[in-house]
Write an enzyme that holds these catalytic residues in place. Structure first.
Site, mmCIF file in Angstrom:
data_model
loop_
_atom_site.group_PDB
_atom_site.id
_atom_site.type_symbol
_atom_site.label_atom_id
_atom_site.label_comp_id
_atom_site.label_asym_id
_atom_site.label_seq_id
_atom_site.Cartn_x
_atom_site.Cartn_y
_atom_site.Cartn_z
ATOM 1 N N MET A 112 6.962 -15.234 42.058
ATOM 2 C CA MET A 112 6.822 -15.137 43.512
ATOM 3 C C MET A 112 5.753 -16.117 44.007
ATOM 4 O O MET A 112 5.247 -15.996 45.120
ATOM 5 C CB MET A 112 6.471 -13.706 43.929
ATOM 6 C CG MET A 112 7.591 -12.738 43.540
ATOM 7 S SD MET A 112 7.644 -11.251 44.524
ATOM 8 C CE MET A 112 6.053 -10.561 44.156
ATOM 9 N N ALA B 119 2.158 -18.440 44.295
ATOM 10 C CA ALA B 119 0.700 -18.283 44.194
ATOM 11 C C ALA B 119 0.330 -18.307 42.709
ATOM 12 O O ALA B 119 -0.273 -17.383 42.169
ATOM 13 C CB ALA B 119 0.217 -17.003 44.882
ATOM 14 N N LEU B 120 0.723 -19.392 42.083
ATOM 15 C CA LEU B 120 0.720 -19.462 40.621
ATOM 16 C C LEU B 120 -0.689 -19.529 40.043
ATOM 17 O O LEU B 120 -1.620 -20.031 40.667
ATOM 18 C CB LEU B 120 1.525 -20.684 40.167
ATOM 19 C CG LEU B 120 2.994 -20.692 40.601
ATOM 20 C CD1 LEU B 120 3.710 -21.915 40.024
ATOM 21 C CD2 LEU B 120 3.722 -19.420 40.185
ATOM 22 N N HIS B 121 -0.803 -19.005 38.826
ATOM 23 C CA HIS B 121 -2.057 -19.021 38.071
ATOM 24 C C HIS B 121 -1.717 -19.248 36.608
ATOM 25 O O HIS B 121 -0.532 -19.412 36.259
ATOM 26 C CB HIS B 121 -2.822 -17.709 38.304
ATOM 27 C CG HIS B 121 -1.977 -16.477 38.118
ATOM 28 N ND1 HIS B 121 -1.474 -16.100 36.889
ATOM 29 C CD2 HIS B 121 -1.500 -15.561 39.006
ATOM 30 C CE1 HIS B 121 -0.761 -14.990 37.019
ATOM 31 N NE2 HIS B 121 -0.746 -14.646 38.289
ATOM 32 N N GLY C 75 -1.457 -17.306 34.188
ATOM 33 C CA GLY C 75 -0.484 -16.350 33.629
ATOM 34 C C GLY C 75 0.933 -16.893 33.773
ATOM 35 O O GLY C 75 1.718 -16.902 32.811
ATOM 36 N N HIS C 76 1.257 -17.378 34.960
ATOM 37 C CA HIS C 76 2.582 -17.971 35.176
ATOM 38 C C HIS C 76 2.771 -19.198 34.285
ATOM 39 O O HIS C 76 3.836 -19.395 33.687
ATOM 40 C CB HIS C 76 2.740 -18.411 36.635
ATOM 41 C CG HIS C 76 2.693 -17.294 37.645
ATOM 42 N ND1 HIS C 76 1.675 -17.161 38.555
ATOM 43 C CD2 HIS C 76 3.550 -16.267 37.890
ATOM 44 C CE1 HIS C 76 1.904 -16.120 39.331
ATOM 45 N NE2 HIS C 76 3.029 -15.540 38.939
ATOM 46 N N GLN D 147 4.118 -9.438 30.157
ATOM 47 C CA GLN D 147 3.856 -8.030 29.841
ATOM 48 C C GLN D 147 2.968 -7.372 30.891
ATOM 49 O O GLN D 147 2.955 -6.153 31.023
ATOM 50 C CB GLN D 147 3.183 -7.922 28.470
ATOM 51 C CG GLN D 147 3.100 -6.486 27.982
ATOM 52 C CD GLN D 147 2.052 -6.288 26.917
ATOM 53 O OE1 GLN D 147 2.056 -6.990 25.910
ATOM 54 N NE2 GLN D 147 1.167 -5.332 27.125
ATOM 55 N N LYS D 148 2.238 -8.174 31.647
ATOM 56 C CA LYS D 148 1.440 -7.658 32.769
ATOM 57 C C LYS D 148 2.255 -6.669 33.609
ATOM 58 O O LYS D 148 1.742 -5.662 34.075
ATOM 59 C CB LYS D 148 0.979 -8.845 33.607
ATOM 60 C CG LYS D 148 0.711 -8.573 35.057
ATOM 61 C CD LYS D 148 -0.750 -8.342 35.288
ATOM 62 C CE LYS D 148 -1.099 -7.960 36.694
ATOM 63 N NZ LYS D 148 -0.136 -8.179 37.727
ATOM 64 N N MET E 60 -4.809 -11.732 35.230
ATOM 65 C CA MET E 60 -4.547 -12.682 36.323
ATOM 66 C C MET E 60 -3.394 -12.171 37.158
ATOM 67 O O MET E 60 -2.417 -11.629 36.639
ATOM 68 C CB MET E 60 -4.221 -14.058 35.751
ATOM 69 C CG MET E 60 -5.427 -14.700 35.145
ATOM 70 S SD MET E 60 -5.120 -16.430 34.799
ATOM 71 C CE MET E 60 -6.649 -16.812 33.958
HETATM 72 P P1 AMP Z 1 5.004 -12.640 39.945
HETATM 73 O O1 AMP Z 1 4.854 -14.009 40.555
HETATM 74 O O2 AMP Z 1 3.836 -11.761 40.131
HETATM 75 O O3 AMP Z 1 6.325 -12.011 40.297
HETATM 76 O O4 AMP Z 1 5.066 -12.898 38.380
HETATM 77 C C1 AMP Z 1 6.021 -13.753 37.824
HETATM 78 C C2 AMP Z 1 6.015 -13.569 36.323
HETATM 79 O O5 AMP Z 1 4.733 -13.898 35.803
HETATM 80 C C3 AMP Z 1 6.301 -12.124 35.927
HETATM 81 O O6 AMP Z 1 7.125 -12.110 34.779
HETATM 82 C C4 AMP Z 1 4.923 -11.604 35.626
HETATM 83 O O7 AMP Z 1 4.914 -10.526 34.709
HETATM 84 C C5 AMP Z 1 4.268 -12.827 35.019
HETATM 85 N N1 AMP Z 1 2.815 -12.704 35.095
HETATM 86 C C6 AMP Z 1 2.076 -12.358 36.182
HETATM 87 N N2 AMP Z 1 0.772 -12.292 35.863
HETATM 88 C C7 AMP Z 1 0.675 -12.590 34.554
HETATM 89 C C8 AMP Z 1 -0.407 -12.680 33.617
HETATM 90 N N3 AMP Z 1 -1.664 -12.444 33.977
HETATM 91 N N4 AMP Z 1 -0.121 -13.001 32.335
HETATM 92 C C9 AMP Z 1 1.154 -13.245 31.944
HETATM 93 N N5 AMP Z 1 2.216 -13.186 32.773
HETATM 94 C C10 AMP Z 1 1.987 -12.856 34.058
#
Ligand code: AMP
Length: 282
Positions: free
Chosen positions: A30, A32-34, A36-37, A148-149, A184
């Site tokens: 979604m 706002a990448l960091h 983790g992404h 896994q978050k 993150m």
């Molecule tokens: P989101 O943008 O929050 O929908 O996340 C996109 C993907 O990145 C999802 O599969 C999340 O589980 C993964 N994700 C989010 N935060 C982290 C993190 N800190 N470490 C690893 N994967 C993450």
């Protein structure tokens, strides 16, 4: 990196790559990448010839309109980060492109969506199921990478893949953390400096729980101690803290016979909702 906002253009591009024998790895986000992404992009790069990321803030998975309203949107910076991370294709559709009409299809993931996140976010996993199913159909990846978050989301996606026979491999990648242990998250951007300095408390409680479990502590007593610690800390509003079975995420009372458990937590810090978990091998 190629950027697409139209489904048909993306599909045409990917069709050409697939015909040339290239395997496709997919990372839905979604934005706002960091880091983790980016760890998911890196995992995809190791297995696949072509890495596709999507950035789409999926309105139908937000049960809380104010959460959707303040969800960070940083598409330009996201594009730069993805490019620097070696992503090959970015799919960033508009809401109208993804949902020309409100989707009528509804998913029910059974007990899996009646625990933890499901209890506090009614309709959330339906929204996840619809968007992930749609993105899988659009991208048709060989491999898909999730963090896994969002453990419960991973389990829901696994069911989706099995129930609808998506021919792809699901990779669940480790949670990337800040130095103080905070997982993150795009939502961390909404924390004030003072809140950010308190946020590591969540991970401390997960670590405390791990220690206690490995010393044979009883789940109920540990849960009570952690709930009390959150109350004493004062800054958080705890939604749930639970020790659960890792396949179904149902709450457990005794460790006997279990090889692993998941410790799952959701708490508000101010208006920001944070979630985290640890899977602990016993
Ligand atoms: P989101 O943008 O929050 O929908 O996340 C996109 C993907 O990145 C999802 O599969 C999340 O589980 C993964 N994700 C989010 N935060 C982290 C993190 N800190 N470490 C690893 N994967 C993450």
């Amino acid at each position: 990196m190629e950027i697409f906002s139209q489904i048909a253009d993306l599909q045409k591009h990917l069709h050409g790559l697939r015909r040339a024998g290239q395997s496709v790895g997919f990372v839905p986000t979604m934005g706002a990448l960091h880091q983790g992404h980016l760890s998911l992009i890196e995992a995809a790069r190791q297995t696949n010839d072509v890495v596709v990321a999507s950035v789409f803030v999926n309105p139908i998975q937000f049960n809380n309109p104010s959460d959707l309203a303040v969800y960070p949107r940083t598409l330009e910076a996201d594009g730069q980060m993805l490019k620097a991370a070696g992503c090959h294709v970015l799919f960033a559709p508009s809401e109208a492109e993804m949902y020309p009409q409100p989707p009528q299809l509804r998913f029910d993931f059974g007990n899996l969506e009646r625990v933890l996140e499901g209890t506090f976010r009614p309709g959330h996993f339906n929204g996840v199921g619809v968007v992930v199913g749609k993105l899988f159909n659009i991208v048709q990846p060989d491999d898909a990478y999730f963090g896994q978050k969002d453990l419960q989301q991973c389990l829901v996606v696994r069911r989706l893949i099995r129930d609808l026979s998506f021919g792809l491999r699901l990779h669940i990648c480790p949670t990337v953390r800040e130095a103080d242990g905070l997982a993150m998250s795009s939502r961390n951007r909404n924390l004030s400096l003072a809140q950010r300095s308190q946020a590591g408390f969540i991970y401390e409680q997960l670590q405390y729980t791990k220690q206690q479990l490995l010393q044979g502590g009883a789940p109920q007593a540990i849960k009570e101690a952690v709930v009390q610690a959150f109350e004493q800390q004062g800054a958080f509003r705890l939604e749930y803290f639970d020790i659960a079975e890792t396949e179904t995420l149902t709450s457990i009372e005794a460790l006997a016979g279990l090889k692993e458990v998941a410790v799952c937590v959701a708490a508000y810090l101010g208006n920001t909702r944070l979630i985290d978990n640890l899977v602990i091998e016993l």
